[in-house]
Design a protein around this motif. Structure first.
Motif, PDB file in Angstrom:
ATOM      1  N   ILE A  28       0.878  -1.165   0.000  1.00 24.47           N
ATOM      2  CA  ILE A  28       0.000   0.000   0.000  1.00 24.47           C
ATOM      3  C   ILE A  28       0.913   1.212   0.000  1.00 24.47           C
ATOM      4  O   ILE A  28       1.606   1.484   0.984  1.00 24.47           O
ATOM      5  N   ARG A  29       0.942   1.930  -1.119  1.00 20.92           N
ATOM      6  CA  ARG A  29       1.931   2.983  -1.339  1.00 20.92           C
ATOM      7  C   ARG A  29       1.272   4.309  -1.649  1.00 20.92           C
ATOM      8  O   ARG A  29       0.105   4.368  -2.037  1.00 20.92           O
TER       9      ARG A  29
ATOM     10  N   GLN B  48      -3.166   6.929  -2.943  1.00 18.31           N
ATOM     11  CA  GLN B  48      -3.026   5.655  -2.241  1.00 18.31           C
ATOM     12  C   GLN B  48      -3.171   4.535  -3.270  1.00 18.31           C
ATOM     13  O   GLN B  48      -4.229   4.386  -3.899  1.00 18.31           O
ATOM     14  N   TRP B  49      -2.084   3.800  -3.467  1.00 16.36           N
ATOM     15  CA  TRP B  49      -2.047   2.744  -4.472  1.00 16.36           C
ATOM     16  C   TRP B  49      -1.909   1.383  -3.811  1.00 16.36           C
ATOM     17  O   TRP B  49      -1.160   1.227  -2.838  1.00 16.36           O
ATOM     18  N   ILE B  50      -2.619   0.408  -4.355  1.00 20.14           N
ATOM     19  CA  ILE B  50      -2.462  -0.987  -3.930  1.00 20.14           C
ATOM     20  C   ILE B  50      -1.658  -1.681  -5.019  1.00 20.14           C
ATOM     21  O   ILE B  50      -2.094  -1.771  -6.169  1.00 20.14           O
ATOM     22  N   VAL B  51      -0.471  -2.140  -4.645  1.00 17.96           N
ATOM     23  CA  VAL B  51       0.514  -2.609  -5.608  1.00 17.96           C
ATOM     24  C   VAL B  51       0.771  -4.101  -5.423  1.00 17.96           C
ATOM     25  O   VAL B  51       0.896  -4.588  -4.295  1.00 17.96           O
ATOM     26  N   THR B  52       0.854  -4.830  -6.546  1.00 21.14           N
ATOM     27  CA  THR B  52       1.191  -6.250  -6.527  1.00 21.14           C
ATOM     28  C   THR B  52       2.166  -6.542  -7.656  1.00 21.14           C
ATOM     29  O   THR B  52       2.326  -5.744  -8.584  1.00 21.14           O
ATOM     30  N   HIS B  53       2.801  -7.691  -7.596  1.00 19.51           N
ATOM     31  CA  HIS B  53       3.637  -8.149  -8.708  1.00 19.51           C
ATOM     32  C   HIS B  53       2.704  -8.590  -9.831  1.00 19.51           C
ATOM     33  O   HIS B  53       1.682  -9.234  -9.588  1.00 19.51           O
ATOM     34  N   HIS B  54       3.057  -8.242 -11.061  1.00 22.56           N
ATOM     35  CA  HIS B  54       2.129  -8.531 -12.161  1.00 22.56           C
ATOM     36  C   HIS B  54       1.920 -10.036 -12.349  1.00 22.56           C
ATOM     37  O   HIS B  54       0.866 -10.467 -12.859  1.00 22.56           O
TER      38      HIS B  54
END
Length: 280
Positions: A132-133, A241-247
């Motif tokens: 969460i960035r 506010q970004w929710i980030v994951t590995h593609h």
């Protein structure tokens, strides 16, 4: 032993978990450094601080630890192997933790681990599954979705005593001093900072106790009955506010389930994050 010393910040603290004396731990650390060929810690009176080589070893050692634990769980057949790691800053991590029932249940068949840090966790190297960035990811191997905005404002304790009565501020020292709100406070009110804390939560306790004013995310200040917002949100501190994951992991059912639930949680509390609650 290296993991315990690194995580706890020194030999004395690690004696309780390793059941070894500080002298023995010191010898083992020194022997490990000779094997590696580089210093792993900077020795200070306040404890042990990792060098860049030590930080790299910590990341790799944690991967080994996770693999060993997974093997043990598989052998014992006791708990699900799939762990979903969620990384976030201290405030966001605390918020999500307080709403754990909205993102995880026992019936999901997974486990959740929180990686709480002000540093950016390397999702590309699987140090976390979800981040969460405050910024959109730029790495090509990461995928992100915007979940909203986060506002910041100046808050006071409810009782006009001590530093608050004098119009003084509570600042942040240590690693927390690098976050944007701490830098803003130093730039705009640095000459009136009378007390400092070395982490965000201690700063909140100081403000609530009357030591002075400080800047908090609105979702923190507006939800704490001990605090009162004294001005409108600070425009230059508003962040995404970004929710980030590995593609490669974003379509994994466990990761997608937790990420979707975090996104829903953030949407449900969007007014709180945007600072749209009235000034009390």
């Amino acid at each position: 032993m290296f993991l315990d010393v690194a995580r706890l910040g020194g030999l004395s603290a690690a004696t309780g978990t390793t059941r070894l004396s500080a002298a023995t731990l010191g010898r083992r650390v020194t022997a490990l450094e000779k094997q590696i060929g580089e210093p792993l810690f900077v020795r200070q009176q306040t404890g042990y601080r990792l060098t860049p080589v030590g930080e790299e070893l910590l990341r790799r050692a944690e991967d080994v630890e996770a693999a060993m634990q997974s093997l043990t769980r598989w052998r014992e057949g006791s708990l699900p192997d799939r762990i979903v790691r969620v990384s976030a800053g201290p405030w966001t991590s605390a918020f999500v933790s307080a709403h754990i029932g909205d993102i995880w249940t026992v019936d999901d068949g997974i486990r959740v681990e929180f990686v709480t840090t002000t540093d950016r966790v390397d999702i590309g190297r699987r140090a976390a599954d979800i981040g969460i960035r405050s910024e959109r990811p730029t790495e090509q191997w990461l995928a992100g979705r915007l979940s909203g905005k986060v506002a910041h404002a100046i808050y006071s304790g409810r009782h006009l005593i001590n530093g608050i009565a004098a119009g003084l501020f509570v600042g942040v020292t240590g690693e927390g001093a690098n976050i944007a709100s701490a830098r803003w406070l130093q730039a705009h009110h640095g000459d009136r900072i009378a007390v400092r804390g070395n982490n965000t939560h201690s700063v909140r306790e100081l403000v609530a106790a009357g030591a002075g004013l400080s800047v908090f995310p609105c979702f923190v200040g507006d939800s704490d009955p001990r605090l009162v917002r004294v001005a409108q949100p600070i425009p230059e501190l508003e962040t995404d506010q970004w929710i980030v994951t590995h593609h490669e992991e974003r379509h994994s059912p466990p990761v997608r389930k937790v990420a979707d639930r975090i996104a829903s949680l953030m949407r449900a509390h969007r007014p709180l994050f945007r600072g749209e609650t009235p000034i009390r």
